[in-house]
Design an enzyme around this catalytic site. Structure first.
Site, PDB file in Angstrom:
ATOM      1  CG  ASP A  33     -15.556  26.641 -38.996  1.00 14.32           C
ATOM      2  OD1 ASP A  33     -15.849  26.021 -37.956  1.00 14.32           O
ATOM      3  OD2 ASP A  33     -16.289  27.510 -39.492  1.00 14.32           O
ATOM      4  CD  GLU A  80     -13.948  36.666 -30.463  1.00 18.78           C
ATOM      5  OE1 GLU A  80     -13.139  35.968 -31.116  1.00 18.78           O
ATOM      6  OE2 GLU A  80     -13.689  37.831 -30.089  1.00 18.78           O
ATOM      7  CG  ASN A  81     -13.017  29.441 -30.092  1.00 24.66           C
ATOM      8  OD1 ASN A  81     -11.990  29.263 -30.738  1.00 24.66           O
ATOM      9  ND2 ASN A  81     -14.202  29.557 -30.689  1.00 24.66           N
TER      10      ASN A  81
HETATM   11  C1  FPP Z   1     -13.730  25.263 -35.154  1.00 25.80           C
HETATM   12  O1  FPP Z   1     -14.599  24.194 -35.442  1.00 25.80           O
HETATM   13  C2  FPP Z   1     -12.513  24.732 -34.555  1.00 25.80           C
HETATM   14  C3  FPP Z   1     -12.002  25.102 -33.360  1.00 25.80           C
HETATM   15  C4  FPP Z   1     -12.593  26.145 -32.494  1.00 25.80           C
HETATM   16  C5  FPP Z   1     -10.814  24.456 -32.812  1.00 25.80           C
HETATM   17  C6  FPP Z   1      -9.769  24.137 -33.804  1.00 25.80           C
HETATM   18  C7  FPP Z   1      -8.748  23.276 -33.216  1.00 25.80           C
HETATM   19  C8  FPP Z   1      -8.187  22.237 -33.835  1.00 25.80           C
HETATM   20  C9  FPP Z   1      -8.492  21.854 -35.209  1.00 25.80           C
HETATM   21  C10 FPP Z   1      -7.143  21.430 -33.186  1.00 25.80           C
HETATM   22  C11 FPP Z   1      -5.974  22.275 -32.840  1.00 25.80           C
HETATM   23  C12 FPP Z   1      -4.813  21.491 -32.549  1.00 25.80           C
HETATM   24  C13 FPP Z   1      -3.807  21.929 -31.812  1.00 25.80           C
HETATM   25  C14 FPP Z   1      -2.591  21.144 -31.803  1.00 25.80           C
HETATM   26  C15 FPP Z   1      -3.838  23.153 -30.993  1.00 25.80           C
HETATM   27  P1  FPP Z   1     -16.043  24.191 -34.767  1.00 25.80           P
HETATM   28  O2  FPP Z   1     -15.954  23.430 -33.508  1.00 25.80           O
HETATM   29  O3  FPP Z   1     -16.537  25.595 -34.606  1.00 25.80           O
HETATM   30  O4  FPP Z   1     -16.874  23.415 -35.844  1.00 25.80           O
HETATM   31  P2  FPP Z   1     -18.415  23.626 -36.167  1.00 25.80           P
HETATM   32  O5  FPP Z   1     -18.545  24.997 -36.801  1.00 25.80           O
HETATM   33  O6  FPP Z   1     -18.714  22.549 -37.119  1.00 25.80           O
HETATM   34  O7  FPP Z   1     -19.175  23.528 -34.872  1.00 25.80           O
END
Ligand code: FPP
Length: 266
Positions: A33, A80-81
């Site tokens: 996250d 949920e994404n």
């Molecule tokens: C949450 O951060 C992160 C995600 C929903 C995506 C996670 C994916 C990766 C780290 C890359 C995955 C790589 C592969 C190879 C599949 P957020 O966007 O919710 O952060 P925020 O809370 O700061 O908005």
């Protein structure tokens, strides 16, 4: 005077040397996250955080495999994404394509096998293909399992398990009396990870302290570590540090500690 690189290497060595290699958690799960906030802090679009997050997946996978982790489960996309803006969803769906395209040879070199859990059918075709190719290409690796939770939601997983058990009862494959925790665990998506179904350690980065529909059954006895570091800033030294925190915890699984320091159920 230390250069930044030397300072970083020395910090990594010092965190690593604090890890007790005899008590490495076998299964680590991570809620990655903070990508969006990492990007925002740098006045970059949110997807720049996901891109950097993908680089970190590579670094942490190598570090985890080298230190002897058996399963590394990464929450890459939740059910949920899909609610996110279309551009961001599209970018996230492209990441496995980019990642596996570049990283599969390295995974094979490190003897890492790819596994994916989640509803694959809803993923774009190119994502499904990338994932299935990576699974196929790494199928003979018998070191660490790199387990991506992709379009994964724990409640959906539990309901699917219940439905499958009900069907098997109806078809006389299973009796109601046979339904217990072990049988139920086999019907979950983590059944494929036996004997490492449940994480010993769950890490969430970015300072948030929620589980967000991740592995609800499997984390019943996991140690939880919440770290303030944003995922794109998470380094091997952070992983070693979090493993040391895990090793300092007193895991009793509902039992008590005997004088020899072993667990005994109450
Ligand atoms: C949450 O951060 C992160 C995600 C929903 C995506 C996670 C994916 C990766 C780290 C890359 C995955 C790589 C592969 C190879 C599949 P957020 O966007 O919710 O952060 P925020 O809370 O700061 O908005």
């Amino acid at each position: 005077m230390f250069s930044n690189k030397k300072k970083k290497d020395s910090q990594e060595r010092s965190e690593k040397s604090a890890v007790d290699l005899q008590r490495i958690p076998e299964h680590i799960a991570i809620i990655m996250d903070g990508n969006g906030r990492w990007a925002q802090q740098r006045h970059l679009p949110r997807v720049a955080g996901h891109k950097q997050g993908m680089e970190v997946v590579e670094t942490i996978t190598k570090a985890a495999s080298k230190i002897g982790i058996k399963v590394l489960t990464l929450y890459a996309f939740s059910t949920e994404n899909w609610k996110r803006p279309l551009d961001e969803v599209n970018f996230l769906m492209d990441l496995p394509v980019k990642f596996f395209d570049r990283f599969v040879p390295e995974l094979i070199k490190h003897n890492v096998r790819v596994n994916v859990m989640g509803d694959e059918e809803q993923l774009p075709k190119k994502t499904q293909e990338a994932v299935n190719n990576a699974i196929e290409q790494t199928k003979d690796c018998d070191g660490m399992i790199l387990n991506f939770a992709l379009n994964y939601g724990s409640r959906t997983e539990i309901i699917a398990a219940v439905k499958n058990i009900a069907t098997d009862v109806k078809n006389d494959k299973v009796t109601t009396e046979q339904i217990d925790e072990d049988l139920f665990a086999k019907y979950l998506l983590t059944g494929q990870l036996t004997p490492y179904n449940d994480p010993d350690l769950l890490i969430r980065t970015s300072g948030e302290q929620r589980i967000s529909n991740f592995l609800l059954w499997q984390i019943a006895y996991s140690e939880l570590v919440f770290t303030d570091t944003f995922w794109p800033d998470y380094l091997p030294e952070n992983l070693y540090h979090d493993i040391v925190v895990f090793q300092q915890r007193d895991r009793r699984f509902g039992g008590i500690k005997t004088q020899k320091g072993e667990n005994e159920s109450k």
